[in-house]
Write a protein that holds these residues in place. Structure first.
Motif, PDB file in Angstrom:
ATOM      1  N   PRO A 122       0.834  -1.207   0.000  1.00 51.34           N
ATOM      2  CA  PRO A 122       0.000   0.000   0.000  1.00 51.34           C
ATOM      3  C   PRO A 122       0.865   1.251   0.000  1.00 51.34           C
ATOM      4  O   PRO A 122       1.999   1.238   0.480  1.00 51.34           O
ATOM      5  CB  PRO A 122      -0.800  -0.133   1.303  1.00 51.34           C
ATOM      6  N   GLY A 123       0.326   2.309  -0.542  1.00 49.36           N
ATOM      7  CA  GLY A 123       1.063   3.568  -0.590  1.00 49.36           C
ATOM      8  C   GLY A 123       0.556   4.426  -1.730  1.00 49.36           C
ATOM      9  O   GLY A 123      -0.520   4.194  -2.275  1.00 49.36           O
ATOM     10  N   THR A 124       1.339   5.412  -2.106  1.00 43.08           N
ATOM     11  CA  THR A 124       0.953   6.335  -3.173  1.00 43.08           C
ATOM     12  C   THR A 124       2.099   6.491  -4.159  1.00 43.08           C
ATOM     13  O   THR A 124       3.156   7.033  -3.807  1.00 43.08           O
ATOM     14  CB  THR A 124       0.579   7.711  -2.606  1.00 43.08           C
ATOM     15  N   VAL A 125       1.898   6.017  -5.368  1.00 41.94           N
ATOM     16  CA  VAL A 125       2.873   6.225  -6.433  1.00 41.94           C
ATOM     17  C   VAL A 125       2.806   7.687  -6.865  1.00 41.94           C
ATOM     18  O   VAL A 125       1.725   8.225  -7.078  1.00 41.94           O
ATOM     19  CB  VAL A 125       2.588   5.300  -7.639  1.00 41.94           C
ATOM     20  N   VAL A 126       3.958   8.320  -6.994  1.00 46.54           N
ATOM     21  CA  VAL A 126       4.019   9.700  -7.466  1.00 46.54           C
ATOM     22  C   VAL A 126       4.486   9.693  -8.920  1.00 46.54           C
ATOM     23  O   VAL A 126       5.521   9.110  -9.251  1.00 46.54           O
ATOM     24  CB  VAL A 126       4.978  10.556  -6.617  1.00 46.54           C
ATOM     25  N   VAL A 127       3.687  10.323  -9.774  1.00 46.69           N
ATOM     26  CA  VAL A 127       4.047  10.519 -11.180  1.00 46.69           C
ATOM     27  C   VAL A 127       4.394  11.997 -11.330  1.00 46.69           C
ATOM     28  O   VAL A 127       3.515  12.859 -11.234  1.00 46.69           O
ATOM     29  CB  VAL A 127       2.892  10.138 -12.121  1.00 46.69           C
ATOM     30  N   SER A 128       5.670  12.289 -11.545  1.00 44.92           N
ATOM     31  CA  SER A 128       6.142  13.677 -11.568  1.00 44.92           C
ATOM     32  C   SER A 128       6.507  14.073 -12.994  1.00 44.92           C
ATOM     33  O   SER A 128       7.487  13.575 -13.569  1.00 44.92           O
ATOM     34  CB  SER A 128       7.364  13.820 -10.651  1.00 44.92           C
ATOM     35  N   TYR A 129       5.680  14.959 -13.585  1.00 42.26           N
ATOM     36  CA  TYR A 129       5.956  15.482 -14.922  1.00 42.26           C
ATOM     37  C   TYR A 129       6.923  16.664 -14.771  1.00 42.26           C
ATOM     38  O   TYR A 129       6.608  17.650 -14.110  1.00 42.26           O
ATOM     39  CB  TYR A 129       4.676  15.941 -15.598  1.00 42.26           C
ATOM     40  N   LEU A 130       8.077  16.550 -15.414  1.00 42.68           N
ATOM     41  CA  LEU A 130       9.108  17.574 -15.279  1.00 42.68           C
ATOM     42  C   LEU A 130       9.013  18.582 -16.431  1.00 42.68           C
ATOM     43  O   LEU A 130       8.161  18.444 -17.309  1.00 42.68           O
ATOM     44  CB  LEU A 130      10.476  16.902 -15.238  1.00 42.68           C
ATOM     45  N   SER A 131       9.869  19.578 -16.415  1.00 45.53           N
ATOM     46  CA  SER A 131       9.817  20.624 -17.435  1.00 45.53           C
ATOM     47  C   SER A 131      10.107  20.054 -18.823  1.00 45.53           C
ATOM     48  O   SER A 131      11.052  19.278 -19.008  1.00 45.53           O
ATOM     49  CB  SER A 131      10.828  21.721 -17.116  1.00 45.53           C
ATOM     50  N   ALA A 132       9.274  20.427 -19.783  1.00 48.20           N
ATOM     51  CA  ALA A 132       9.437  19.928 -21.149  1.00 48.20           C
ATOM     52  C   ALA A 132      10.659  20.563 -21.816  1.00 48.20           C
ATOM     53  O   ALA A 132      11.047  21.687 -21.498  1.00 48.20           O
ATOM     54  CB  ALA A 132       8.184  20.224 -21.966  1.00 48.20           C
TER      55      ALA A 132
END
Length: 242
Positions: A199-209
Motif C-alpha cells: 500500500p502507498g501512493t505512487v508519485v508521477v512527476s511530470y518535469l519541465s518539457a
C-alpha cells in the motif's frame, strides 16, 4: 496482511483480464478496429488501477500535469515496475507506447496491447528494431498521438541510477518533438521481479518539457539527469531505512 492483499489482487487481475476474452473475439471478428480496441485497453487499465486502490491500498498522484504539451510529444520515463506501463494507458489515453516484444505474449492483454496499437520492437534485431521504432512512431505522431518510451530498456530499483539506452536519443533527433521527462517511484510499492504489492501512493512527476533541436548532450542532461535528480526525493529515505 499485504501478502494476503497481493494474492487477492492477483486473483482479481486474472479474473478481470479474463472478462476481456469475449470482447477480444468480437473485435477480432470485426477486423480489429483500433479505436474500440484502445477504449477496451483503457478500460482494462482503469480496472487494474481500481483493484490496486481498493484491494492493495495502492493509489497514485500526479505532479505537474499542466506541463504536458498540448501537441504530440515524446514522453520519456524511468521504469521501475509494471505499474507505469499499464497506468500510462489511463494517464495519457491516446499514447503510443514503445514496448518490448515479450509484452504482447501475455494472454488476452497482449492481443489488446499489440493492436492499441503499441510500437512493438524486438531488441534482438538491432538496426531493424530501431527502424521500425522510428517509422511507427512517425505514423503515430501523424495520427496526433504522443510517444512514450522507457529508455532504460528494463526495470530497475529506485536506488539504481537512471541509464538511458542510445535509442531514445535517436528517436528524439528523428521525430523533432518536444520532450516530456517523467519520474515515477512505483518501485517502492511494486518491486521489479515480484508479485507482491504494498500500500502507498505512487508519485508521477511530470518535469519541465524540452524543446526539439537540442544536441544529444543537452537532451541527455535535460531528461536522464532531470529524472535522476527527481528520484533522489525518494532515494534518501530508502537508503536511510536500509
Amino acid at each position: 496482511m499485504s501478502r494476503t492483499r497481493s494474492v487477492i489482487f492477483n486473483l482479481y487481475w486474472a479474473g478481470w483480464t479474463g472478462l476481456f476474452a469475449f470482447p477480444l473475439v468480437v473485435l477480432a471478428a470485426l477486423g480489429s478496429p483500433a479505436k474500440p480496441i484502445r477504449a477496451f485497453t483503457r478500460l482494462w487499465s482503469r480496472g487494474i488501477l481500481f483493484g490496486l486502490r481498493h484491494i492493495v491500498g495502492l493509489t497514485y498522484v500526479e505532479e505537474g500535469r499542466e506541463r504536458i504539451p498540448a501537441e504530440p510529444c515524446l514522453i520519456v520515463a524511468n521504469h521501475q515496475s509494471a505499474w507505469e506501463t499499464l497506468a500510462f494507458l489511463t494517464l495519457v489515453p491516446n499514447v503510443a507506447i514503445v514496448a518490448k516484444r515479450e509484452l504482447v505474449a501475455i494472454p488476452i492483454v497482449g492481443w489488446f496491447l499489440k493492436r492499441s496499437p503499441m510500437i512493438i520492437i524486438d531488441r534482438a534485431n538491432g538496426t531493424q528494431a530501431l527502424r521500425i521504432m522510428i517509422d511507427e512512431s512517425r505514423a503515430a505522431v501523424e495520427q496526433g498521438r504522443s510517444i512514450l518510451m522507457f529508455p532504460e530498456g528494463t526495470r530497475g530499483a529506485i536506488d539504481e541510477p537512471v541509464q538511458f539506452k542510445r535509442g531514445v536519443e535517436l528517436l528524439y533527433t528523428k521525430l523533432g518533438l518536444p520532450v516530456l521527462p517523467v519520474a515515477v517511484n512505483s518501485g517502492l510499492y511494486w518491486p521489479h521481479g515480484g508479485s507482491r504489492h504494498r500500500p502507498g501512493t505512487v508519485v508521477v512527476s511530470y518535469l519541465s518539457a524540452l524543446a526539439p533541436g537540442l544536441s544529444g548532450a543537452e537532451f541527455m542532461r535535460g531528461t536522464q539527469e532531470a529524472i535522476d535528480t527527481e528520484l533522489d526525493r525518494w532515494r534518501e529515505p530508502v537508503l536511510q531505512a536500509g
